[in-house]
Scaffold this motif. Structure first.
Motif, PDB file in Angstrom:
ATOM      1  N   MET A 338     -11.012  32.386 -41.550  1.00  0.00           N
ATOM      2  CA  MET A 338     -11.276  33.539 -40.550  1.00  0.00           C
ATOM      3  C   MET A 338     -11.519  33.531 -39.254  1.00  0.00           C
ATOM      4  N   TRP A 339     -11.622  33.992 -37.768  1.00  0.00           N
ATOM      5  CA  TRP A 339     -12.181  33.663 -37.164  1.00  0.00           C
ATOM      6  C   TRP A 339     -12.341  34.751 -36.553  1.00  0.00           C
ATOM      7  N   ALA A 340     -13.553  35.644 -35.959  1.00  0.00           N
ATOM      8  CA  ALA A 340     -13.124  36.743 -34.708  1.00  0.00           C
ATOM      9  C   ALA A 340     -13.648  36.485 -33.255  1.00  0.00           C
ATOM     10  N   VAL A 341     -12.589  37.056 -33.102  1.00  0.00           N
ATOM     11  CA  VAL A 341     -11.702  36.805 -31.403  1.00  0.00           C
ATOM     12  C   VAL A 341     -12.311  38.007 -30.797  1.00  0.00           C
ATOM     13  N   LYS A 342     -12.778  37.341 -29.630  1.00  0.00           N
ATOM     14  CA  LYS A 342     -12.837  38.559 -28.597  1.00  0.00           C
ATOM     15  C   LYS A 342     -11.805  39.044 -27.923  1.00  0.00           C
ATOM     16  N   VAL A 343     -11.888  40.489 -27.553  1.00  0.00           N
ATOM     17  CA  VAL A 343     -11.316  41.087 -27.204  1.00  0.00           C
ATOM     18  C   VAL A 343     -12.037  42.868 -26.725  1.00  0.00           C
ATOM     19  N   GLU A 344     -11.522  42.255 -24.600  1.00  0.00           N
ATOM     20  CA  GLU A 344     -11.951  42.804 -23.798  1.00  0.00           C
ATOM     21  C   GLU A 344     -11.502  44.046 -23.433  1.00  0.00           C
ATOM     22  N   ASN A 345     -11.710  45.148 -23.340  1.00  0.00           N
ATOM     23  CA  ASN A 345     -11.490  46.476 -22.518  1.00  0.00           C
ATOM     24  C   ASN A 345     -10.581  46.189 -21.417  1.00  0.00           C
ATOM     25  N   ASN A 346      -9.271  47.062 -21.261  1.00  0.00           N
ATOM     26  CA  ASN A 346      -8.837  46.631 -19.514  1.00  0.00           C
ATOM     27  C   ASN A 346      -9.311  47.939 -19.398  1.00  0.00           C
ATOM     28  N   ILE A 347     -10.400  48.400 -19.476  1.00  0.00           N
ATOM     29  CA  ILE A 347     -11.071  49.531 -18.519  1.00  0.00           C
ATOM     30  C   ILE A 347     -12.673  49.281 -19.349  1.00  0.00           C
ATOM     31  N   GLN A 348     -13.525  49.487 -18.074  1.00  0.00           N
ATOM     32  CA  GLN A 348     -14.650  48.477 -18.119  1.00  0.00           C
ATOM     33  C   GLN A 348     -15.299  49.336 -17.641  1.00  0.00           C
ATOM     34  N   TYR A 349     -16.869  50.320 -17.380  1.00  0.00           N
ATOM     35  CA  TYR A 349     -17.475  50.712 -16.641  1.00  0.00           C
ATOM     36  C   TYR A 349     -18.969  50.889 -16.616  1.00  0.00           C
ATOM     37  N   ILE A 350     -19.716  51.378 -16.337  1.00  0.00           N
ATOM     38  CA  ILE A 350     -20.810  52.025 -16.671  1.00  0.00           C
ATOM     39  C   ILE A 350     -21.168  53.445 -15.752  1.00  0.00           C
ATOM     40  N   VAL A 351     -21.556  54.214 -17.367  1.00  0.00           N
ATOM     41  CA  VAL A 351     -21.879  55.763 -16.416  1.00  0.00           C
ATOM     42  C   VAL A 351     -23.608  56.004 -15.744  1.00  0.00           C
ATOM     43  N   ILE A 352     -23.888  56.083 -14.679  1.00  0.00           N
ATOM     44  CA  ILE A 352     -25.242  55.840 -14.540  1.00  0.00           C
ATOM     45  C   ILE A 352     -25.459  57.165 -13.138  1.00  0.00           C
ATOM     46  N   PRO A 353     -26.136  58.206 -14.073  1.00  0.00           N
ATOM     47  CA  PRO A 353     -26.962  59.115 -13.363  1.00  0.00           C
ATOM     48  C   PRO A 353     -27.468  59.097 -12.404  1.00  0.00           C
ATOM     49  N   LEU A 362     -23.497  62.638 -11.307  1.00  0.00           N
ATOM     50  CA  LEU A 362     -22.926  61.340 -11.767  1.00  0.00           C
ATOM     51  C   LEU A 362     -21.370  60.766 -12.051  1.00  0.00           C
ATOM     52  N   THR A 363     -22.042  59.366 -10.806  1.00  0.00           N
ATOM     53  CA  THR A 363     -21.226  58.281 -10.846  1.00  0.00           C
ATOM     54  C   THR A 363     -20.241  57.071 -12.531  1.00  0.00           C
ATOM     55  N   VAL A 364     -19.812  56.439 -11.679  1.00  0.00           N
ATOM     56  CA  VAL A 364     -18.807  55.913 -12.515  1.00  0.00           C
ATOM     57  C   VAL A 364     -18.838  54.005 -12.664  1.00  0.00           C
ATOM     58  N   LYS A 365     -19.449  53.611 -11.989  1.00  0.00           N
ATOM     59  CA  LYS A 365     -19.397  52.254 -11.620  1.00  0.00           C
ATOM     60  C   LYS A 365     -18.068  51.232 -12.705  1.00  0.00           C
ATOM     61  N   SER A 510     -39.419  52.653 -24.445  1.00  0.00           N
ATOM     62  CA  SER A 510     -38.084  51.410 -23.789  1.00  0.00           C
ATOM     63  C   SER A 510     -37.475  51.461 -22.697  1.00  0.00           C
ATOM     64  N   PHE A 511     -37.534  50.610 -21.930  1.00  0.00           N
ATOM     65  CA  PHE A 511     -36.360  50.421 -20.624  1.00  0.00           C
ATOM     66  C   PHE A 511     -35.740  49.750 -20.040  1.00  0.00           C
ATOM     67  N   ASP A 512     -34.743  49.944 -19.901  1.00  0.00           N
ATOM     68  CA  ASP A 512     -33.542  49.222 -18.950  1.00  0.00           C
ATOM     69  C   ASP A 512     -33.567  49.124 -17.948  1.00  0.00           C
ATOM     70  N   PRO A 513     -34.553  47.339 -17.533  1.00  0.00           N
ATOM     71  CA  PRO A 513     -35.021  47.518 -16.139  1.00  0.00           C
ATOM     72  C   PRO A 513     -33.966  47.222 -14.876  1.00  0.00           C
ATOM     73  N   LYS A 514     -32.553  46.561 -15.885  1.00  0.00           N
ATOM     74  CA  LYS A 514     -31.850  46.005 -15.137  1.00  0.00           C
ATOM     75  C   LYS A 514     -30.508  47.446 -14.747  1.00  0.00           C
ATOM     76  N   LEU A 515     -30.919  48.074 -15.242  1.00  0.00           N
ATOM     77  CA  LEU A 515     -29.400  49.425 -14.753  1.00  0.00           C
ATOM     78  C   LEU A 515     -28.525  48.770 -16.046  1.00  0.00           C
ATOM     79  N   MET A 516     -28.457  47.912 -17.381  1.00  0.00           N
ATOM     80  CA  MET A 516     -27.446  47.609 -18.022  1.00  0.00           C
ATOM     81  C   MET A 516     -26.373  48.781 -18.409  1.00  0.00           C
TER      82      MET A 516
END
Length: 621
Positions: A338-353, A362-365, A510-516
């Motif tokens: 058995m394997w775990a196979v990576k699948v990416e969303n065809n819609i990818q974004y980050i929400v940044i107020p 409200l921005t969506v990058k 806690s901090f997300d300094p790179k705004l990932m």
């Protein structure tokens, strides 16, 4: 089961918290169970209700013959207890009498173990001494004691030397995943193992001298002391010398090597899949492949061609994330894998107020090019067709002034070329004023509602803001972020020194300094602030610089804490207009060992660990 020369053993793990790590699916856990040759695993996920039942169902459906047993972890001040299929409901987490509590829980049936017996770690002396562990075992208070790490062995080694019964279990205690294999198309392999990705996975694998992997059989063997633990990283065995010799004489290590070598020879070749599009995978040879065909991970069997190639019309997406993993189980002349196979969303974004020109937006990058129809429900209503390129903003909508500091964001995306995504989460924006401002000019941000109480470690209902709450203010200059916390908590329990201070009254920030803004831990920084009897501490800053500070002022209802956090430790370069992710929480111990906590902006969902996308935004003004 593992058949050796003259014996049969079952391999498994205990005390795993899979649903707290935020993957939303169990595929990587299945792949890890395969990699470590597990026959069973006990998951402390019952509190997740239907999600836990689906987790069990998915694993047992995809891994025929493997068993999943669900339970809960009970967190007392004196230690932790893991229970599996246990019916006890009247336990008292505030009761300091561990003998009474263990006896009561044990009568509830199922399987019960005293977890990580060296708890708490750090400078605090562990609760249980060797004589008390003897008492726990000899008086039948639990079915087993758990060794989580090698240093726990010292508490039971004397029993081993005396030849006394050793009912031992090991476990992973996995709370999170580290996404160090972002670019791996499938897991796990010889070069990309679970040992460096799953938290505490290189701990103690449990080897049970049982004929089958039913809970009854496993429990009976362990209670009789017929279990041995293997430290996966070193292959060192812990337990009864007699049983260890039996394993060695019957070729345990040779069998493990044989299974692992055979497993590593079976190689799957594929690119990272894209959701809702076709894909081609090349398996080790001709065979039958069990594949997922919908987002609920329903499965069906397909045949490869003569060369082991399988073509899919469409790959599902089992979790509404940027990426997830799908299970694929192959069976052919060369074996089964058995394997775990990576699948990416065809819609990818980050929400940044954001704050721009004094207004909130409200921005969506976008992380991928996208043309879609979008419907925004909160914090402002909007509907339309929009498009943007990777790294550009899909939308930038002004947030009305009447919307509070903490607000909900909710929208849906329908891609023109196929695919769907939805987002709903509460967040907040906090402002840090420049350091020439007086604290009275800095806005206040509150953690004082039932909705903000919860998350990992919260063991009772929120007592109310008059009993326990907090507010925060922020200032900054080129060297420090200055934070001021005003906490309502009349009973102050000093934490022990070091990492385990969160057992008592402390502050986590806690901090997300790179705004990932993603479901990642690797780019985050964080600090724990407390006041042990030895003096003030900021865990995460080993040596407070002289000009840095940590100050504690008692108030009639609690305390005021002021800390200077160096930007180089946060991981960001300060400048006016900077946005970074931030999350802070206050932990409260009322003296009985029961904790509650309040968070800003909100606790993580379902009691899991906070991740970057749970954070609010801190803006440098």
């Amino acid at each position: 089961m593992m058949k050796l020369k003259n014996i049969t053993v079952q391999l498994g793990g205990f005390h795993d918290h899979w649903l707290r790590n935020g993957t939303e699916v169990s595929t990587l856990l299945m792949a890890a169970m395969q990699y470590f040759h597990y026959d069973f695993i006990c998951l402390m996920d019952s509190d997740f209700g239907e999600k836990a039942l689906k987790e069990k169902s998915d694993i047992e459906r995809w891994m025929p013959g493997k068993k999943v047993f669900l339970g809960v972890e009970l967190m007392y001040d004196w230690g932790h207890v893991v229970t599996v299929q246990n019916s006890c409901k009247d336990f008292d987490l505030a009761n300091p009498d561990w003998r009474t509590e263990l006896q009561k829980i044990h009568k509830g049936g199922g399987f019960v173990a005293l977890a990580h017996i060296g708890y708490p770690y750090g400078d605090t002396e562990p609760t249980f001494k060797d004589k008390e562990i003897d008492e726990i075992i000899e008086n039948d208070y639990t079915d087993a004691v758990q060794l989580e790490r090698v240093t726990d062995w010292q508490w039971v080694e004397k029993r081993a030397n005396r030849g006394d019964k050793l009912p031992l279990v090991g476990g992973w205690d996995a709370h999170r995943l580290y996404d160090i294999y972002d670019n791996e198309a499938n897991l796990y392999t010889k070069n990309c193992t679970p040992e460096n990705q799953i938290d505490s996975a290189p701990g103690m694998r449990t080897i049970v001298f049982a004929e089958d992997n039913s809970l009854e059989s496993i429990k009976k063997a362990i209670r009789e002391g017929k279990s041995v633990l293997e430290h996966v990283e070193t292959s060192k065995l812990y337990g009864s010398p007699e049983l260890i010799n039996t394993l060695i004489e019957n070729g345990y290590f040779e069998k493990i090597k044989e299974l692992s070598d055979k497993q590593n020879e079976l190689i799957l070749k594929n690119d990272i899949l894209t959701a809702y599009t076709g894909a081609k995978l090349q398996f080790p040879g001709k065979g039958t492949v069990t594949v997922p065909y919908d987002n609920d991970m329903s499965c069906k069997e397909l045949e490869t061609d003569e060369n082991g190639i399988l073509t899919l019309d469409s790959a599902p997406l089992p979790a509404m994330l940027d990426f997830s993993h799908l299970p694929f189980r192959w069976k052919g002349d060369k074996g089964e894998r058995m394997w775990a196979v990576k699948v990416e969303n065809n819609i990818q974004y980050i929400v940044i107020p954001k704050i721009m020109n004094g207004k909130r937006y409200l921005t969506v990058k976008l992380l991928k090019d996208l043309e879609c129809d979008i419907t925004v429900h909160e914090p402002i209503q909007y509907e339309g067709r929009v498009s943007a390129k990777k790294d550009d903003e899909l939308i930038c909508l002004e947030i009305p002034d009447e919307v509070p500091d903490i607000f909900n964001i909710s929208f849906e995306l329908n891609a023109v070329n196929g695919g769907y995504s939805e987002y709903s989460k509460k967040t907040g924006i906090a402002i840090a004023k420049s350091n020439n401002k007086d604290w009275s000019e800095c806005p206040l941000y509150y953690a004082n509602t039932q909705e903000q109480c919860g998350g990992f470690g919260s063991n009772r209902p929120y007592p109310g803001e008059d009993v326990f709450s907090g507010k925060a203010q922020f200032k900054w200059d080129e060297k420090f972020l200055y934070v001021k916390f005003d906490i309502v908590d009349e009973i102050h329990i000093a934490p022990p020194s070091g990492h385990w201070m969160y057992r008592s009254d402390c502050i986590c920030i806690s901090f997300d300094p790179k705004l990932m803004r993603n479901k990642s831990f690797k780019d985050l920084s964080g600090f724990m602030i407390g006041f042990p009897e030895e003096g003030p501490e900021i865990v995460g800053i080993t040596n407070l610089e002289e000009e840095a500070g940590l100050f504690h002022e008692e108030t009639p209802k609690g305390r005021i804490v002021t800390a200077y956090l160096p930007w180089d430790k946060i991981g960001a370069k300060p400048e006016k207009g900077l946005h970074i992710g931030i999350h802070f929480s206050f932990l409260n111990d009322n003296g009985t060992g029961l904790l509650d906590n309040v968070h800003w902006p909100m606790p993580a969902e379902n009691g899991r660990m906070e991740q970057a996308w749970d954070f609010g935004i801190l803006y440098l003004n």
